[in-house]
Write an enzyme that holds these catalytic residues in place. Structure first.
Site, PDB file in Angstrom:
ATOM      1  CB  ALA A 113      -0.889   0.005   1.235  1.00  8.14           C
ATOM      2  CE  LYS A 114       5.341   4.912  -0.140  1.00  4.56           C
ATOM      3  NZ  LYS A 114       6.466   4.093   0.303  1.00  4.56           N
ATOM      4  N   GLY A 115       0.410   5.782   0.809  1.00  4.46           N
ATOM      5  CA  GLY A 115      -0.512   6.900   1.002  1.00  4.46           C
ATOM      6  C   GLY A 115       0.229   8.204   0.886  1.00  4.46           C
TER       7      GLY A 115
END
Ligand code: NAD
Length: 424
Positions: A113-115
């Site tokens: 994931a990444k944000g």
């Protein structure tokens, strides 16, 4: 394959496009089906949130934030939160996929994931950053969770921001939930060994590569680009194992000494000099880029992306490159590196020591027990060495570079998990 990922559009070759090209090469060798190709490329979830935040002036400013879950097939998704003006959905999407491959290659039970939030933390007060981080956390309460999605620091965020995230999330649940985020301050359940973990993984990968190339560490030389978290710990740990560090560098320039640099003295100098090597007297100052083409055995790019390109690759003399940074080598330089017979331990393997100890932080939070530094180091070393050996074996089997082999290992693991689970 017909599907084209809407990758970040930029005018020069960027590391994320480079990653996608290598992904495609690995997929071709693995021979996965077109259906699986689509499953692996399209993220599971992409969330965009609007974040109104009260600024110190009393005005309300609305920021745009993102969280992309690329995959959760191996376990909860894991990936950092970036606060930077250039953050956009395409970039976050590509970085999320990168995390899936990195976790899979070191066999950690996480998806990717990444944000991020498009903002400039350098122009914001601590209070404004805190309110932004709390707003981002609240907006993503349904996404985050110790069994769902576990954020961590990335560019522009650190332990302070992770503490705010943990606090905001915990308040919403009515109990303290340290395992919702990693990279926390030690006192809040952060792990021993996290700070030096990425440099440590670089050292283990370098020694494993040297063994294959029959280079004796006690006779070996190295150059390390970047003297921040990754570079300085990698240099210190390689030095401890006998490698003479002939050059180090940071944004102020490169420092060269063919008798070997006293790394402890360089670290002490940097720490007393506002984090900069500028004026370091234990070596000769040379132009920064010259470090990359020095006659050393091991080159460790540990500063930033896209530093080894088609333009300078022909001058590289090192026998091996160990990628501490993410994406330091452009895909266009790959073929020339391979022709020259240089071994490259790729980023998704060489710098995975960091995510490995983040995983240990999560495990310790969940069992409610703190491990000793000795245990953490021993387990990190084992994971890094086992992963190197596996990738090396696959590279021999398919007669491909370690980079393509690392993608093959990762993609194979994720796609076979899909096949066994059956449900998509
Ligand atoms: P950092 O900010 O602590 O250090 C970066 C260093 O690079 C600084 O010394 C800086 O002066 C130097 N630098 C910047 N531009 C340079 C240039 N053009 N030439 C020479 N030196 C230059 O960052 P870090 O945490 O050490 O991260 C370095 C790289 O490693 C990044 O690509 C990062 O994404 C990657 N990485 C870091 C971790 C981690 O745990 N910190 C994990 C995985 C990957």
């Amino acid at each position: 394959m017909s599907y084209i990922e809407p990758a970040p559009i930029k005018d020069k070759e960027n590391p994320l496009e480079s990653m996608m090209q290598r992904f495609d090469k690995a997929v071709e060798i693995l021979g996965i089906s077109e259906e699986m190709y689509h499953i692996l490329k399209v993220p599971r979830k992409q969330v965009i949130v609007g974040l109104p935040v009260m600024m110190d002036s009393g005005q309300i400013r609305t920021f745009e934030g993102y969280r992309v879950i690329h995959s959760t097939i191996l376990g909860p998704s894991k990936g950092g939160i970036r606060f930077d003006p250039d953050v956009n959905l395409d970039e976050v999407r590509a970085l999320a996929a990168w995390m899936t491959w990195k976790c899979a290659v070191v066999d950690i039970p996480y998806g990717g994931a990444k944000g991020g939030v498009a903002c400039n933390p350098r122009e914001m007060s601590a209070g404004e950053i805190e309110r932004l981080m709390r707003a981002y956390t609240t907006a993503l309460l349904d996404v985050f969770g110790p069994d769902q999605d576990i954020p961590a620091p990335d560019m522009g965020t650190g332990p302070r921001e992770m503490a705010w995230l943990m606090d905001e999330y915990s308040k919403s649940k009515g109990m303290t939930v340290p395992a919702v985020v990693t990279g926390k301050p030690l006192v809040l359940g952060g792990s021993l060994g996290r700070t030096e973990a990425t440099g440590r993984g670089v050292m283990v990968s370098a020694l494993a590569g040297m063994e294959k190339l029959r280079i004796n560490p006690y006779r070996a030389t190295a150059a390390v680009q970047g003297f921040g978290n990754v570079g300085s710990h990698a240099a210190t740990l390689l030095r401890d194992r006998g490698v003479a560090i002939h050059a180090i560098s940071d944004i102020s320039g490169a420092y060269y000494n063919d008798k070997g640099i006293d790394i402890a003295a360089a670290v002490a100098y940097r720490d007393a000099n506002k984090g900069s090597l500028e004026g370091f007297s234990g070596a000769e100052l040379i132009p920064g880029d010259d470090l990359l083409t020095l006659p050393v055995d091991v080159l460790v790019p540990a500063a930033k992306e896209d530093v080894i390109t088609r333009k300078n690759v022909s001058g590289i003399q090192a026998k091996m490159i160990v990628e501490g940074a993410n994406g330091p080598t452009s895909s266009k330089a790959d073929d020339i590196i391979n022709e020259k017979g240089i071994m490259v331990v790729p980023d998704i393997l060489a710098n995975a020591g960091g995510v490995t100890v983040s995983y240990f932080e999560w495990v310790q939070n969940r069992i409610g027990y703190k491990w000793t530094l000795e245990r953490i180091n021993r387990r990190t070393d084992r994971i890094m060495k086992d992963s190197f050996d596996k990738v090396y074996e696959v590279s021999q089997k398919h007669k491909v570079s370690l980079r393509i082999a690392a993608y093959i290992v990762a993609i194979d693991k994720v796609s076979s998990t899909y096949k066994f689970r059956g449900g998509f």
